[in-house]
Design a protein around this motif. Structure first.
Motif, PDB file in Angstrom:
ATOM      1  N   PRO A  73       0.818  -1.217   0.000  1.00  0.00           N
ATOM      2  CA  PRO A  73       0.000   0.000   0.000  1.00  0.00           C
ATOM      3  C   PRO A  73       0.849   1.264   0.000  1.00  0.00           C
ATOM      4  O   PRO A  73       1.918   1.308   0.619  1.00  0.00           O
ATOM      5  N   ALA A  74       0.379   2.276  -0.715  1.00  0.00           N
ATOM      6  CA  ALA A  74       1.048   3.572  -0.703  1.00  0.00           C
ATOM      7  C   ALA A  74       0.833   4.224   0.658  1.00  0.00           C
ATOM      8  O   ALA A  74      -0.183   3.984   1.319  1.00  0.00           O
ATOM      9  N   PRO A  75       1.778   5.053   1.110  1.00  0.00           N
ATOM     10  CA  PRO A  75       1.673   5.640   2.449  1.00  0.00           C
ATOM     11  C   PRO A  75       0.468   6.553   2.631  1.00  0.00           C
ATOM     12  O   PRO A  75      -0.193   6.525   3.658  1.00  0.00           O
ATOM     13  N   ASP A  76       0.187   7.398   1.649  1.00  0.00           N
ATOM     14  CA  ASP A  76      -0.912   8.359   1.798  1.00  0.00           C
ATOM     15  C   ASP A  76      -1.685   8.495   0.486  1.00  0.00           C
ATOM     16  O   ASP A  76      -1.187   8.197  -0.590  1.00  0.00           O
ATOM     17  N   GLY A  77      -2.905   8.995   0.627  1.00  0.00           N
ATOM     18  CA  GLY A  77      -3.690   9.357  -0.547  1.00  0.00           C
ATOM     19  C   GLY A  77      -4.143   8.198  -1.406  1.00  0.00           C
ATOM     20  O   GLY A  77      -4.344   8.364  -2.613  1.00  0.00           O
ATOM     21  N   GLU A  78      -4.326   7.022  -0.817  1.00  0.00           N
ATOM     22  CA  GLU A  78      -4.756   5.865  -1.593  1.00  0.00           C
ATOM     23  C   GLU A  78      -5.841   5.110  -0.838  1.00  0.00           C
ATOM     24  O   GLU A  78      -5.710   4.829   0.348  1.00  0.00           O
ATOM     25  N   PHE A  79      -6.921   4.791  -1.541  1.00  0.00           N
ATOM     26  CA  PHE A  79      -7.985   3.969  -0.966  1.00  0.00           C
ATOM     27  C   PHE A  79      -7.883   2.576  -1.562  1.00  0.00           C
ATOM     28  O   PHE A  79      -7.806   2.413  -2.780  1.00  0.00           O
ATOM     29  N   ARG A  80      -7.891   1.565  -0.708  1.00  0.00           N
ATOM     30  CA  ARG A  80      -7.804   0.174  -1.147  1.00  0.00           C
ATOM     31  C   ARG A  80      -8.912  -0.627  -0.472  1.00  0.00           C
ATOM     32  O   ARG A  80      -9.185  -0.436   0.715  1.00  0.00           O
TER      33      ARG A  80
END
Length: 270
Positions: free
Chosen positions: A84-91
């Motif tokens: 997962p990316a650290p910030d700004g990403e919804f999964r």
């Protein structure tokens, strides 16, 4: 009526088979080989879901050598996706969306959905080898419907949407196919979808007064792989040469196996 991509594939391929399966409620027998393929696919999907949720998977993987091999190879091949990316990403794993089109509720379930500020990605896990013909997968209703519904139910532009299939059971290492979306495709799919749903509406009206859904043309290869061949009073045109074996393999992956595996997590309610 709720419709999935698997049902749209079947409706387009053979309306009569759709009728027998979903309206007449005739059970579809599966071979031991098909059951094992479905079971393996279901276990891998569950494993990927638990991993995404942060639940322990070591105990499950150790008990199944096949799963362990798939997971190790996939983790190595798809590091960027699984991290997962650290910030700004919804999964979200098993992300579900629905879209009402006239009296039909179109339902899609993404194995993994990743949304960023300017792009979003649909990911789907397949536990069979990468197909040789990319065009068939591009025209499969899973590819078409999944991207169409996302564009219709979000603020993302079609050009910001993509869908990637990962095939974990490949010769050397897991392989993938990515399909980028566009506004032109969106308009084409909308037209195709509305035409198919209009046909379904007309067939349902006739079905209510005792008429059956249309059949494919006599001699179609589709009948060779259908459990209703006797009920439809059709004869198999199977050949015993190598060309037929190639046709059978292609048919299983492009029409039967693909929709079935894609529907593992979907419960269809009519």
């Amino acid at each position: 009526m709720r419709l999935s991509q698997g049902q749209l594939n079947l409706l387009e391929r053979c309306p009569r088979q759709f009728q027998h399966t979903y309206l007449d409620g005739i059970a579809s027998p599966t071979s031991l080989e098909q059951q094992e393929r479905l079971s393996s696919g279901s276990r891998f999907h569950l494993l990927m879901q638990q991993r995404e949720l942060g639940l322990p998977i070591d105990a499950i993987v150790k008990e199944n050598e096949q799963l362990q091999g798939w997971m190790n190879a996939f983790t190595e091949a798809a590091t960027e996706i699984l991290t997962p990316a650290p910030d700004g990403e919804f999964r979200e794993s098993e992300h579900c969306r629905t879209l009402q089109v006239e009296k039909y509720l179109l339902t899609v379930i993404y194995d993994l959905f990743i949304a960023r500020s300017d792009t979003c990605q649909i990911l789907d896990w397949k536990t069979y080898p990468k197909p040789q013909d990319r065009r068939k997968l591009a025209q499969n209703w899973q590819t078409l419907l999944y991207q169409y519904v996302l564009a219709e139910t979000s603020e993302y532009l079609p050009e910001q949407i993509s869908m990637t299939y990962w095939f974990v059971q490949s010769d050397d290492k897991p392989q993938n196919l990515t399909f980028n979306y566009s506004n032109t495709q969106h308009q084409q799919i909308e037209k195709k979808l509305k035409q198919l749903l209009l046909q379904l509406t007309n067939w349902l009206k006739r079905y209510e007064i005792g008429e059956q859904f249309p059949q494919v043309v006599e001699g179609s290869k589709t009948c060779n792989y259908c459990q209703f061949i006797s009920r439809c009073e059709r004869r198999s045109t199977k050949r015993s040469d190598r060309n037929f074996e190639a046709d059978l393999s292609e048919q299983e992956y492009s029409t039967n196996t693909l929709p079935l595996l894609a529907n593992i997590q979907e419960v269809i309610i009519l």
